[in-house]
Design an enzyme around this catalytic site. Structure first.
Site, PDB file in Angstrom:
ATOM      1  N   GLU A 131       0.827  -1.224   0.000  1.00 44.97           N
ATOM      2  CA  GLU A 131       0.000   0.000   0.000  1.00 44.97           C
ATOM      3  C   GLU A 131       0.857   1.268   0.000  1.00 44.97           C
ATOM      4  O   GLU A 131       0.554   2.225   0.727  1.00 44.97           O
ATOM      5  CB  GLU A 131      -0.945   0.008   1.205  1.00 44.97           C
ATOM      6  CG  GLU A 131      -1.970  -1.102   1.181  1.00 44.97           C
ATOM      7  CD  GLU A 131      -3.015  -1.008   2.308  1.00 44.97           C
ATOM      8  OE1 GLU A 131      -2.877  -0.143   3.198  1.00 44.97           O
ATOM      9  OE2 GLU A 131      -3.971  -1.801   2.285  1.00 44.97           O
ATOM     10  N   GLU A 279      -6.190  -8.334  -0.023  1.00 47.46           N
ATOM     11  CA  GLU A 279      -6.749  -8.336   1.331  1.00 47.46           C
ATOM     12  C   GLU A 279      -8.225  -7.992   1.235  1.00 47.46           C
ATOM     13  O   GLU A 279      -8.600  -7.057   0.531  1.00 47.46           O
ATOM     14  CB  GLU A 279      -6.126  -7.232   2.222  1.00 47.46           C
ATOM     15  CG  GLU A 279      -4.710  -7.436   2.660  1.00 47.46           C
ATOM     16  CD  GLU A 279      -4.227  -6.281   3.560  1.00 47.46           C
ATOM     17  OE1 GLU A 279      -5.030  -5.412   3.940  1.00 47.46           O
ATOM     18  OE2 GLU A 279      -3.029  -6.255   3.868  1.00 47.46           O
TER      19      GLU A 279
END
Ligand SMILES: *[C@@H]1O[C@H](CO)[C@@H](O)[C@H](O)[C@H]1NC(C)=O
Ligand SMILES: *[C@@H]1O[C@H](CO)[C@@H](O)[C@H](O)[C@H]1NC(C)=O
Ligand SMILES: *[C@@H]1O[C@H](CO)[C@@H](O)[C@H](O)[C@H]1NC(C)=O
Ligand SMILES: *[C@@H]1O[C@H](CO)[C@@H](O)[C@H](O)[C@H]1NC(C)=O
Length: 480
Positions: A131, A279
């Site tokens: 991220e 995720e």
């Protein structure tokens, strides 16, 4: 949302290598039977997690097809040797600039971390950073080097006969500037041209995937009065939503998120880059002021996810019907060292002691009736009442740590607010650092909760609905 980056540059451990070689032969068996099953994120930010051997046992017990690590932990990889589980490893964010600058560095990283497991572990994905485009503090130091690092690592994998491994990077939903309606999906303007175009070009050319972290839980909590819980939990029969731009009808919030990303990619001219959900999941618990985080919802979401993502033929999404979307649920264990609100420490399908938080079958084959009944949901409506922040049970004795936290809290709150816990103040108690800490934690949290401040303090603090005030010492609380 993701666990904090774990900073390990693992050097080759010759002993482990020897062990691995012994285990390998003949153990890499066909795994087609579970290939549609979910993968699991194996985060390690827990003080009480079991050893990798137990973790791998648990993964297999729920039918996981894949496991994703936030590093390339050699002890875990050694434990995966000879199993049917596909492994996804990660190069930590901190190493991206070095990997981009220097081919030898990338080569050495692959040689040290992956080559020892090349023939024993089903190494599948190498994720370059976690991220990173959500972390503005590394905007200048790291973002500009992402693609170069990926290219170099891709080359290193080839050099070291790891051609089957795909190189990617995980991105969160905040890479989108617009995500609603899904057909209007567009990447943020600060990254679209400088990062997303070259990234998508790389992913397409190397036949890799767009690795997305997508949590319906977050948009639902922010809009729980508008979005139905069933729609967020992928319950069949939930009220649908029709996108006015595309005319496509949505039956769940996750599909909306995925199609917003597909729309953004298509807008840049990259229709054909496939998605991996790196995720997703639903928290099984959280703080009093967090809505919808409970065992029942977590079980429903993850069971529906497993069924949907392992369906044959694949369900895909309204904009990409039939697309196969490999999916990793977050996460294997509740991790007690993750900072932030209580939900952060409650994403596990297992408690650290190995007990399942609820029954789950990641192959998606078991019907609900095969599992024990779920507990009722207690917090599907916003909590009404007062909440305070106090010292967590069992943390009263670490006075050094408490004192440091008090100093921090009192430095942040309105000037003079901590006078109450100085000698002569209404909340001063001689020789009671824990009492003072509770007062300071509560002051801090009541002042900052509406702007995202959490009642955590490294695990020293927790929320309570029992008024801690005593005598003339009043703990303030705004009703939630
Ligand atoms: C490149 O990386 C290698 C391996 O880490 C290191 O020995 C070398 O000094 C680096 N070169 C430069 C120019 O940073
Ligand atoms: C990044 O560079 C820009 C332009 O030089 C500067 O304004 C900004 O403060 C820098 N940001 C960070 C996080 O270093
Ligand atoms: C494991 O931990 C959970 C949560 O703390 C607890 O409810 C459960 O009873 C424990 N299981 C065993 C076998 O100790
Ligand atoms: C108190 O906290 C410090 C810092 O986290 C830790 O090193 C120490 O072991 C703790 N002591 C006790 C008694 O828990």
């Amino acid at each position: 949302m993701a666990p904090l980056r774990q900073i390990h540059l693992h050097l080759q451990l010759p002993l482990l290598v020897v062990v691995v070689v012994v285990v390998v032969v003949g153990a890499v068996t066909a795994q087609a039977a579970v290939s549609g099953a979910l993968g699991v994120n194996y985060g390690q930010l827990g003080s009480d997690l079991p050893p990798p051997s137990r973790a791998v046992q648990l993964l297999r017990s729920v039918g996981a097809a894949r496991v994703k690590l936030y590093d390339a932990n050699p002890a875990i990889l050694a434990t995966l040797a000879g199993t049917e589980l596909q492994a996804s490893v990660m190069l930590p964010n901190q190493l991206i600039p070095a990997a981009a600058a220097n081919q030898s560095f990338a080569d050495l990283w692959v040689a040290s971390n992956l080559v020892p497991f090349r023939s024993s572990v089903r190494l599948r994905f190498l994720l370059v950073g976690n991220e990173i485009l959500s972390d503005y503090s590394i905007r200048n130091s790291t973002w500009p080097h992402l693609i170069r690092a990926m290219e170099r690592l891709h080359r290193s994998l080839k050099t070291h006969s790891l051609r089957r491994m795909k190189v990617g990077t995980t991105l969160a939903m905040d890479v989108l500037g617009t995500s609603f309606p899904p057909s209007a999906g567009v990447f943020r303007s600060d990254i679209a041209d400088p990062v997303m175009v070259p990234l998508l070009r790389f992913l397409l050319r190397s036949r890799s995937f767009f690795f997305l972290d997508a949590y319906p839980y977050f948009p639902w909590t922010a809009n729980s009065a508008i979005i139905s819980l069933d729609y967020a939990l992928m319950v069949k029969g939930a009220k649908t939503y029709t996108d006015p731009g595309s005319g496509l009808t949505y039956t769940n919030l996750l599909d909306q998120q995925l199609d917003a990303v597909f729309a953004a990619m298509t807008r840049l001219g990259f229709r054909d880059v496939p998605l991996v959900i790196a995720e997703t999941g639903w928290p099984n618990g959280g703080d009093y002021d967090q809505i919808g985080a409970n065992v029942r919802n977590a079980a429903i979401f993850n069971r529906n996810l497993a069924r949907r993502m392992s369906a044959k033929p694949p369900a895909g999404t309204p904009a990409r019907p039939g697309a196969t979307i490999p999916t990793f649920v977050f996460s294997l264990f509740n991790e007690d060292q993750k900072p932030g609100p209580g939900t952060e420490r409650h994403w596990g399908i297992f408690y650290p002691n190995g007990t399942g938080v609820y029954g789950i079958d990641l192959t998606g084959k078991k019907p609900d009736a095969a599992f024990a009944p779920l507990p009722a949901a207690t917090n599907n409506e916003p909590f009404k009442g007062k909440i305070w922040c106090v010292v967590a049970p069992g943390k009263e004795r670490n006075t050094t740590e408490l004192a440091a936290a008090v100093a921090y809290a009192c430095g942040q709150v309105k000037a003079g607010a901590c006078r109450a816990i100085s000698p002569g103040g209404s909340c001063y108690r001689r020789d009671s650092p824990a009492w003072h800490a509770g007062y300071a934690f509560n002051l801090y949290w009541q002042q900052f909760r509406s702007s995202g401040g959490t009642c955590y303090f490294n695990g020293l603090a927790t929320q309570t609905i029992k008024d801690p005030s005593a005598g003339s010492c009043k703990f303030s609380s705004a009703a939630s």
